[in-house]
Motif scaffolding. Structure first.
Motif, mmCIF file in Angstrom:
data_model
loop_
_atom_site.group_PDB
_atom_site.id
_atom_site.type_symbol
_atom_site.label_atom_id
_atom_site.label_comp_id
_atom_site.label_asym_id
_atom_site.label_seq_id
_atom_site.Cartn_x
_atom_site.Cartn_y
_atom_site.Cartn_z
ATOM 1 N N LYS A 330 0.960 -1.153 -0.164
ATOM 2 C CA LYS A 330 -0.154 0.068 -0.172
ATOM 3 C C LYS A 330 0.876 1.184 -0.162
ATOM 4 O O LYS A 330 0.501 2.183 -0.713
ATOM 5 C CB LYS A 330 -1.069 0.135 1.302
ATOM 6 N N ASN A 331 1.962 1.540 0.749
ATOM 7 C CA ASN A 331 2.854 2.559 1.142
ATOM 8 C C ASN A 331 3.665 2.647 -0.291
ATOM 9 O O ASN A 331 3.690 3.782 -0.986
ATOM 10 C CB ASN A 331 3.597 2.162 2.062
ATOM 11 N N LEU A 332 4.042 1.398 -1.313
ATOM 12 C CA LEU A 332 4.579 1.657 -2.398
ATOM 13 C C LEU A 332 3.692 2.262 -3.378
ATOM 14 O O LEU A 332 4.199 3.150 -4.302
ATOM 15 C CB LEU A 332 5.218 0.346 -2.620
ATOM 16 N N GLU A 368 9.635 -2.485 -9.485
ATOM 17 C CA GLU A 368 10.358 -3.888 -9.082
ATOM 18 C C GLU A 368 9.564 -4.317 -7.797
ATOM 19 O O GLU A 368 9.352 -5.430 -7.845
ATOM 20 C CB GLU A 368 11.606 -3.796 -9.172
ATOM 21 N N GLU A 369 9.750 -3.396 -6.845
ATOM 22 C CA GLU A 369 9.244 -3.972 -5.401
ATOM 23 C C GLU A 369 7.918 -4.067 -5.380
ATOM 24 O O GLU A 369 7.406 -5.001 -4.888
ATOM 25 C CB GLU A 369 9.587 -2.775 -4.431
ATOM 26 N N ILE A 370 6.964 -3.392 -6.241
ATOM 27 C CA ILE A 370 5.641 -3.874 -6.030
ATOM 28 C C ILE A 370 5.305 -4.991 -6.744
ATOM 29 O O ILE A 370 4.435 -5.849 -6.496
ATOM 30 C CB ILE A 370 4.933 -2.558 -6.991
ATOM 31 N N ALA A 371 6.097 -5.289 -8.053
ATOM 32 C CA ALA A 371 5.961 -6.592 -8.535
ATOM 33 C C ALA A 371 6.253 -7.690 -7.632
ATOM 34 O O ALA A 371 5.760 -8.900 -7.876
ATOM 35 C CB ALA A 371 6.903 -6.821 -10.067
ATOM 36 N N LYS A 372 7.243 -7.735 -7.079
ATOM 37 C CA LYS A 372 7.857 -8.609 -6.105
ATOM 38 C C LYS A 372 6.599 -9.125 -4.940
ATOM 39 O O LYS A 372 6.327 -10.080 -4.753
ATOM 40 C CB LYS A 372 9.106 -8.342 -5.285
ATOM 41 N N LEU A 373 6.220 -7.814 -4.345
ATOM 42 C CA LEU A 373 5.163 -7.991 -3.287
ATOM 43 C C LEU A 373 3.648 -8.626 -4.102
ATOM 44 O O LEU A 373 2.902 -9.166 -3.339
ATOM 45 C CB LEU A 373 4.867 -6.682 -2.581
ATOM 46 N N GLU A 374 3.475 -8.253 -5.063
ATOM 47 C CA GLU A 374 2.094 -8.632 -5.685
ATOM 48 C C GLU A 374 2.193 -10.041 -6.311
ATOM 49 O O GLU A 374 1.237 -10.810 -6.617
ATOM 50 C CB GLU A 374 1.612 -7.882 -7.092
ATOM 51 N N VAL A 375 3.364 -10.734 -6.265
ATOM 52 C CA VAL A 375 3.426 -12.204 -6.707
ATOM 53 C C VAL A 375 2.697 -13.154 -5.701
ATOM 54 O O VAL A 375 3.011 -12.865 -4.568
ATOM 55 C CB VAL A 375 4.734 -12.496 -6.774
#
Length: 375
Positions: A330-332, A368-375
């Motif tokens: 959410k923060n990202l 990139e961080e968002i993509a990692k967390l959404e996996v």
């Protein structure tokens, strides 16, 4: 490009010189909280981006300022966000919640010295009663609703309990009871409110109908601060130990419980030995097939209980990891939206500050961080 400094100043009047001031460079926002007399203040200077890379939530620096001309940084001994900083309404001291979870809770005087440490726990709110003789340290929102209440004079713990799904808290003007609520739009199901005393006893519990949403709660305020309520007796060492979560132990290993090993009842001397429907005399102390089957069932149940004890803590840990991941995501996404707004301003010809340009440069890493967390 040119930086614009932020400045906080205390003056005796609009046209008089500053009694105390503090300047800041490279910060996105500045907030100040004064004590009740207005002589002392806590300045919270925040950056949306932590350039050290240690926190997803940016960086917050705390400063102390006073009408005596003081302006000093408050040094914190644990890295991480600052969740809350609040003045006691009845004396010149304040509490800060800071550091990665479990965060630290400490009481400071006007010399910025730590005068008491409440230890570490999962808190994000500091809630003084109006008279300032009691305070609650609580974890609401994405935390599990744990609440601990303390006597602000002796710093002894008065109670510890949980109010799950709490989205609203308010002390009554009397200072000895409070209300908690589960309200919309934060939570749209199971809306309710409870009135508690400081020891954790629910005095009133009201649930609304399933098709009704509860939006707001408010005490009718007293025109003046009422006298301080009496302080309840603090928790004893036995009560504190009982309040701590205990690891699961099967009944067989508890004191006073059944014995860990159970002997099978041997019916061999009383029951006929049946094999293929033909009666045969017993040959020694043999155990029947049914007794062996029952024994295996008991062993399986004991193994399952041991497995449950091992998995209970694992489930709690996994739930905490999921909560932390959702909070980071959410923060990202919020920061990504801010970057898009800055890029639109840049495209329109607006001159951006250096920290805003730095924030735009983090877009690729952010995605990139968002993509990692959404996996």
């Amino acid at each position: 490009k040119q930086w614009y400094q932020r400045r906080v100043a205390i003056t005796a009047g609009e046209k008089t010189a500053a009694i105390a001031n503090r300047s800041f460079a490279k910060v996105d926002s500045v907030d100040i909280k004064f004590n009740k007399t207005g002589k002392y203040g806590i300045i919270m200077a925040a950056n949306d981006v932590d350039k050290s890379g240690t926190s997803y939530y940016g960086q917050t620096l705390l400063y102390f300022i006073s009408t005596r001309g003081e302006s000093n940084q408050i040094i914190l001994d644990k890295n991480g966000p600052v969740y809350s900083a609040q003045w006691n309404p009845s004396r010149d001291e304040f509490i800060i919640l800071y550091g990665f979870m479990p965060c630290k809770a400490a009481v400071y005087n006007t010399k910025c010295d730590v005068i008491h440490n409440f230890g570490e726990n999962h808190y994000n709110e500091i809630l003084f009663n109006p008279q300032g003789n009691m305070v609650g340290l609580c974890g609401f929102g994405n935390l599990r609703g744990k609440m601990k209440f303390y006597d602000t004079t002796t710093k002894k713990m008065l109670s510890e309990f949980t109010a799950s799904d709490t989205t609203y808290f308010e002390w009554a003007p009397s200072g000895d009871i409070f209300i908690t609520g589960t309200l919309s739009p934060r939570l749209r199901q199971d809306n309710e409110f409870k009135i508690w005393n400081v020891k954790g006893k629910i005095l009133h519990h009201h649930r609304v109908d399933k098709d009704v949403q509860l939006w707001q709660l408010k005490w009718v305020n007293s025109p003046t601060v009422l006298p301080a309520p009496p302080i309840p007796a603090p928790l004893t060492s036995k009560e504190i130990a009982a309040a701590k979560p205990q690891a699961y132990r099967p009944p067989s290993s508890r004191s006073g419980g059944p014995q860990a090993t159970r002997k099978l009842i041997d019916h061999g001397s009383n029951l006929p030995n049946v094999n293929d429907g033909v009666y045969k005399p017993h040959s020694g102390n043999q155990v029947s097939k049914q007794a062996l089957k029952n024994q295996r069932k008991r062993e399986n149940r004991a193994a399952n209980k041991a497995t449950d004890a091992a998995t209970t803590d694992s489930k709690d840990f996994q739930a905490a990891v999921v909560d932390e991941r959702e909070k980071k995501l959410k923060n990202l996404k919020k920061k990504y939206t801010q970057i898009q707004k800055l890029k639109a301003q840049q495209d329109s010809g607006k001159v951006l500050e250096k920290n805003q340009i730095d924030k735009i440069s983090t877009e690729k890493e952010l995605l990139e961080e968002i993509a990692k967390l959404e996996v």
